[in-house]
Write a protein that holds these residues in place. Structure first.
Motif, PDB file in Angstrom:
ATOM      1  N   ASN A 149       0.797  -1.225   0.000  1.00  0.00           N
ATOM      2  CA  ASN A 149       0.000   0.000   0.000  1.00  0.00           C
ATOM      3  C   ASN A 149       0.830   1.276   0.000  1.00  0.00           C
ATOM      4  O   ASN A 149       0.524   2.219  -0.724  1.00  0.00           O
ATOM      5  CB  ASN A 149      -0.994  -0.013   1.160  1.00  0.00           C
ATOM      6  CG  ASN A 149      -0.387  -0.433   2.482  1.00  0.00           C
ATOM      7  OD1 ASN A 149       0.729  -0.067   2.816  1.00  0.00           O
ATOM      8  ND2 ASN A 149      -1.147  -1.207   3.261  1.00  0.00           N
ATOM      9  N   SER A 203       2.567   1.571  -3.665  1.00  0.00           N
ATOM     10  CA  SER A 203       1.724   1.817  -4.830  1.00  0.00           C
ATOM     11  C   SER A 203       0.629   2.846  -4.590  1.00  0.00           C
ATOM     12  O   SER A 203       0.067   3.372  -5.548  1.00  0.00           O
ATOM     13  CB  SER A 203       1.084   0.504  -5.299  1.00  0.00           C
ATOM     14  OG  SER A 203       2.068  -0.484  -5.520  1.00  0.00           O
ATOM     15  N   TYR A 225      -2.419   2.486  -2.725  1.00  0.00           N
ATOM     16  CA  TYR A 225      -3.775   2.063  -2.352  1.00  0.00           C
ATOM     17  C   TYR A 225      -3.876   1.808  -0.845  1.00  0.00           C
ATOM     18  O   TYR A 225      -2.860   1.642  -0.166  1.00  0.00           O
ATOM     19  CB  TYR A 225      -4.147   0.790  -3.129  1.00  0.00           C
ATOM     20  CG  TYR A 225      -3.289  -0.401  -2.792  1.00  0.00           C
ATOM     21  CD1 TYR A 225      -3.622  -1.242  -1.731  1.00  0.00           C
ATOM     22  CD2 TYR A 225      -2.132  -0.698  -3.508  1.00  0.00           C
ATOM     23  CE1 TYR A 225      -2.833  -2.331  -1.396  1.00  0.00           C
ATOM     24  CE2 TYR A 225      -1.338  -1.790  -3.183  1.00  0.00           C
ATOM     25  CZ  TYR A 225      -1.685  -2.589  -2.121  1.00  0.00           C
ATOM     26  OH  TYR A 225      -0.891  -3.658  -1.793  1.00  0.00           O
ATOM     27  N   GLU A 249      -3.335  -6.176  -1.064  1.00  0.00           N
ATOM     28  CA  GLU A 249      -3.335  -6.238  -2.528  1.00  0.00           C
ATOM     29  C   GLU A 249      -4.536  -6.981  -3.098  1.00  0.00           C
ATOM     30  O   GLU A 249      -5.158  -6.524  -4.061  1.00  0.00           O
ATOM     31  CB  GLU A 249      -2.040  -6.895  -3.032  1.00  0.00           C
ATOM     32  CG  GLU A 249      -1.989  -6.992  -4.555  1.00  0.00           C
ATOM     33  CD  GLU A 249      -0.708  -7.599  -5.084  1.00  0.00           C
ATOM     34  OE1 GLU A 249      -0.586  -7.697  -6.325  1.00  0.00           O
ATOM     35  OE2 GLU A 249       0.158  -7.988  -4.273  1.00  0.00           O
ATOM     36  N   ILE A 275      -7.707  -4.784  -3.138  1.00  0.00           N
ATOM     37  CA  ILE A 275      -7.724  -3.654  -4.062  1.00  0.00           C
ATOM     38  C   ILE A 275      -7.785  -4.142  -5.502  1.00  0.00           C
ATOM     39  O   ILE A 275      -8.429  -3.514  -6.360  1.00  0.00           O
ATOM     40  CB  ILE A 275      -6.521  -2.709  -3.825  1.00  0.00           C
ATOM     41  CG1 ILE A 275      -6.844  -1.311  -4.375  1.00  0.00           C
ATOM     42  CG2 ILE A 275      -5.250  -3.235  -4.466  1.00  0.00           C
ATOM     43  CD1 ILE A 275      -7.979  -0.624  -3.673  1.00  0.00           C
ATOM     44  N   LEU A 310     -10.673  -3.008  -8.057  1.00  0.00           N
ATOM     45  CA  LEU A 310     -10.316  -2.377  -9.329  1.00  0.00           C
ATOM     46  C   LEU A 310     -10.887  -3.149 -10.515  1.00  0.00           C
ATOM     47  O   LEU A 310     -11.300  -2.545 -11.514  1.00  0.00           O
ATOM     48  CB  LEU A 310      -8.801  -2.254  -9.455  1.00  0.00           C
ATOM     49  CG  LEU A 310      -8.154  -1.182  -8.575  1.00  0.00           C
ATOM     50  CD1 LEU A 310      -6.631  -1.254  -8.664  1.00  0.00           C
ATOM     51  CD2 LEU A 310      -8.630   0.217  -8.973  1.00  0.00           C
ATOM     52  N   ILE A 327      -5.202   9.790  -7.546  1.00  0.00           N
ATOM     53  CA  ILE A 327      -5.436   9.187  -6.231  1.00  0.00           C
ATOM     54  C   ILE A 327      -5.128  10.146  -5.082  1.00  0.00           C
ATOM     55  O   ILE A 327      -5.209   9.759  -3.920  1.00  0.00           O
ATOM     56  CB  ILE A 327      -4.610   7.894  -6.053  1.00  0.00           C
ATOM     57  CG1 ILE A 327      -3.107   8.190  -6.017  1.00  0.00           C
ATOM     58  CG2 ILE A 327      -4.947   6.899  -7.164  1.00  0.00           C
ATOM     59  CD1 ILE A 327      -2.256   6.974  -5.660  1.00  0.00           C
ATOM     60  N   GLU A 349      -7.309  10.318  -1.833  1.00  0.00           N
ATOM     61  CA  GLU A 349      -7.213   9.144  -0.956  1.00  0.00           C
ATOM     62  C   GLU A 349      -5.861   9.085  -0.259  1.00  0.00           C
ATOM     63  O   GLU A 349      -5.765   8.608   0.885  1.00  0.00           O
ATOM     64  CB  GLU A 349      -7.469   7.873  -1.767  1.00  0.00           C
ATOM     65  CG  GLU A 349      -8.932   7.560  -1.952  1.00  0.00           C
ATOM     66  CD  GLU A 349      -9.692   8.703  -2.628  1.00  0.00           C
ATOM     67  OE1 GLU A 349     -10.619   9.261  -1.994  1.00  0.00           O
ATOM     68  OE2 GLU A 349      -9.367   9.034  -3.781  1.00  0.00           O
ATOM     69  N   LYS A 404      -5.524   8.823   3.674  1.00  0.00           N
ATOM     70  CA  LYS A 404      -4.664   7.807   4.303  1.00  0.00           C
ATOM     71  C   LYS A 404      -3.725   8.446   5.322  1.00  0.00           C
ATOM     72  O   LYS A 404      -3.541   7.932   6.430  1.00  0.00           O
ATOM     73  CB  LYS A 404      -3.832   7.068   3.241  1.00  0.00           C
ATOM     74  CG  LYS A 404      -4.580   6.016   2.483  1.00  0.00           C
ATOM     75  CD  LYS A 404      -3.682   4.885   2.022  1.00  0.00           C
ATOM     76  CE  LYS A 404      -2.567   5.332   1.127  1.00  0.00           C
ATOM     77  NZ  LYS A 404      -1.681   4.187   0.768  1.00  0.00           N
ATOM     78  N   ALA A 420     -10.531   1.842   0.688  1.00  0.00           N
ATOM     79  CA  ALA A 420     -10.214   1.091  -0.530  1.00  0.00           C
ATOM     80  C   ALA A 420     -11.341   1.200  -1.552  1.00  0.00           C
ATOM     81  O   ALA A 420     -11.092   1.277  -2.766  1.00  0.00           O
ATOM     82  CB  ALA A 420      -9.939  -0.373  -0.194  1.00  0.00           C
ATOM     83  N   PHE A 471     -10.917   4.588  -3.103  1.00  0.00           N
ATOM     84  CA  PHE A 471      -9.753   4.563  -3.993  1.00  0.00           C
ATOM     85  C   PHE A 471     -10.131   3.951  -5.335  1.00  0.00           C
ATOM     86  O   PHE A 471      -9.834   4.505  -6.395  1.00  0.00           O
ATOM     87  CB  PHE A 471      -8.625   3.767  -3.334  1.00  0.00           C
ATOM     88  CG  PHE A 471      -7.378   3.643  -4.163  1.00  0.00           C
ATOM     89  CD1 PHE A 471      -6.325   4.525  -3.976  1.00  0.00           C
ATOM     90  CD2 PHE A 471      -7.228   2.635  -5.113  1.00  0.00           C
ATOM     91  CE1 PHE A 471      -5.159   4.421  -4.730  1.00  0.00           C
ATOM     92  CE2 PHE A 471      -6.069   2.523  -5.867  1.00  0.00           C
ATOM     93  CZ  PHE A 471      -5.041   3.410  -5.672  1.00  0.00           C
ATOM     94  N   ALA A 472     -10.783   2.794  -5.299  1.00  0.00           N
ATOM     95  CA  ALA A 472     -11.156   2.107  -6.537  1.00  0.00           C
ATOM     96  C   ALA A 472     -12.131   2.937  -7.363  1.00  0.00           C
ATOM     97  O   ALA A 472     -12.098   2.899  -8.602  1.00  0.00           O
ATOM     98  CB  ALA A 472     -11.752   0.739  -6.214  1.00  0.00           C
TER      99      ALA A 472
END
Length: 479
Positions: free
Chosen positions: A49, A52, A54, A58, A61, A65, A369, A372, A376, A434, A437-438
């Motif tokens: 996270n 990348s 997010y 993994e 996400i 996505l 992003i 987000e 975060k 999440a 984010f998506a």
């Protein structure tokens, strides 16, 4: 920029020979001692996270996505991400610094689906093979690191764990699948000298301490039945800091390096200076060295090589703080050299927290992003590099209840407060974030998705020059 003083052509894959363990050293086929100076390729075949961008883990996400993007755009995004994250320019750049080895973390999901256990997928092997080949062309050896296993081997996000439970140690089914996967990896790479060795499980955290050694012994026999040449790099228990389980053997496993992880507290918390005070403790070079000596006691006692498989500070964009973090890193590297330790710095490339290279601030990916990322940071959703300052109104009442009702509660591996942080910040708050984010990716075309993922290509990334120059100078001075 590539340095003409250290051209990538100085050594090629044709010059590389198999490495092996000889007493306390790693040696090549001529008998020459090799001290590995490397980096980890975090965030590539095992996304994280903070690397990348997010929230959470993994698998979740990716599932979100796929829902927002649809199959075609989803595939376009991840094909570009995986193709561009490590390529020829990256290998040439690393070689120009003097890096001679790359630890390649990967998630088992690239090789096997949970719905079809034991049915291995060629795509994962092909992608891993491509990276090994690319790095090898520039004289860089690879260390293959299974970073996330079925059932999760530790309690945190980097084993792709959506919970706080490491079920790997409880279920033989998960262990059988890991042995099966490593047998296939060994078969694939057994004749490849550009592979320095196999790092079978990253940062295991077996709460009982009773399963890890028998599993390693079983795995060693399975791999050695296929490949007797490559070194095994075995992480200690409790996130590669505890080697007490190995004392149950009369001697170390043959052709094996036991690897410690050595994150120094002033480099990963909100310390204000180094040397100086962090969380009520004074840290200077001597204290950092004492920590290193404690974490490598097993290797020194048994006369086996020392490899620090992960270490390194995070950076803040504050010049004063980053200067002391670089001094801390310089001290660690000097300590490793004095004690003959090999190392792999974490990590090569990310969105700006820790990497030698990072995505450009003005990239379309980061702009997409950004809201987000700000959330975060405000809520401390990322365990690595995050802060709980913005959520003390949630955590303080929980801490008060535990202090009153369960004062002796100290769950494995790090105790009560980190345990609550995992449950509240890194899981509970990460789950709805999440989703948001998506949503940022909803409806993107395949071309749009591919363009966003292209932010991680070398030509679109920015060098953290003070860090790169520190490494370049340290490696050159050791030749």
């Amino acid at each position: 920029m590539l340095d003409d003083r250290l051209t990538p052509e100085r050594i090629t894959v044709n010059d590389l020979t198999f490495l092996t363990v000889r007493d306390s050293d790693i040696v090549d086929e001529t008998g020459s001692v090799v001290r590995l100076s490397g980096v980890g390729l975090g965030g590539w075949m095992n996304m994280e996270n903070f690397i990348s961008g997010y929230p959470g883990n993994e698998e979740r996400i990716r599932r979100l996505l796929l829902d927002r993007l649809g199959r075609e755009a989803y595939d376009a995004f991840f094909d570009e991400y995986l193709d561009g994250f490590i390529d020829e320019p990256d290998a040439a750049f690393l070689a120009s610094i003097g890096i001679d080895s790359v630890r390649i973390p990967f998630n088992y999901r690239h090789f096997e689906d949970d719905a079809r256990p034991f049915r291995l997928r060629e795509e994962g092997f092909a992608r891993l093979d491509r990276a090994v080949t690319t790095l090898g062309r520039h004289g860089i050896r690879s260390i293959l690191d299974l970073h996330a296993v079925p059932g999760r081997q530790n309690q945190h996000w980097h084993s792709d764990n959506p919970t706080h439970v490491a079920e790997f140690w409880n279920h033989p089914h998960f262990q059988d699948r890991v042995v099966h996967l490593w047998e296939a990896i060994a078969e694939r790479f057994k004749d490849r000298p550009e592979v320095a060795g196999y790092n079978p499980i990253n940062e295991p955290a077996d709460p009982s301490g009773d399963v890890i050694l028998p599993f390693y012994e079983r795995l060693e026999k399975a791999i050695r039945a296929i490949d007797h040449r490559h070194i095994l790099f075995l992480d200690g228990n409790k996130y590669s800091t505890d080697f007490s389980a190995f004392d149950r053997r009369s001697d170390p496993l043959p052709n094996t390096v036991y690897t410690a992880h050595d994150y120094a507290l002033p480099g990963i918390t909100s310390a204000s200076e180094y040397p100086g005070w962090t969380r009520g403790e004074y840290f200077d070079r001597a204290v950092v060295e004492q920590t290193f000596l404690r974490r490598t006691e097993y290797m020194r006692r048994t006369g086996t090589p020392i490899w620090i498989g992960e270490f390194g500070p995070v950076y803040t964009a504050d010049r004063t703080q980053d200067a002391f973090r670089l001094q801390l890193l310089r001290d660690q590297l000097d300590i490793y050299r004095e004690h003959g330790a090999s190392w792999a710095l974490w990590t090569y490339k990310d969105i700006g927290l820790q990497g030698l290279m990072h995505v450009r601030e003005d990239s379309e990916y980061l702009q997409t992003i950004r809201p987000e990322l700000e959330t975060k940071a405000r809520l401390g959703v990322d365990s690595w590099g995050g802060s709980d300052a913005g959520v003390r109104d949630i955590l303080d009442p929980i801490d008060a209840v535990f202090a009153r009702e369960f004062p002796d509660f100290a769950p494995y591996p790090w105790g009560r407060q980190p345990h609550v942080a995992v449950l509240v910040r890194h899981i509970l708050l990460a789950e709805p974030l999440a989703e948001r984010f998506a949503d940022r990716f909803r409806g993107l075309s395949p071309d749009d998705a591919r363009r966003l993922a292209g932010a991680f290509r070398f030509g679109n990334s920015v060098e953290r020059t003070p860090l790169v120059e520190l490494l370049r100078e340290h490696i050159a001075a050791g030749r």
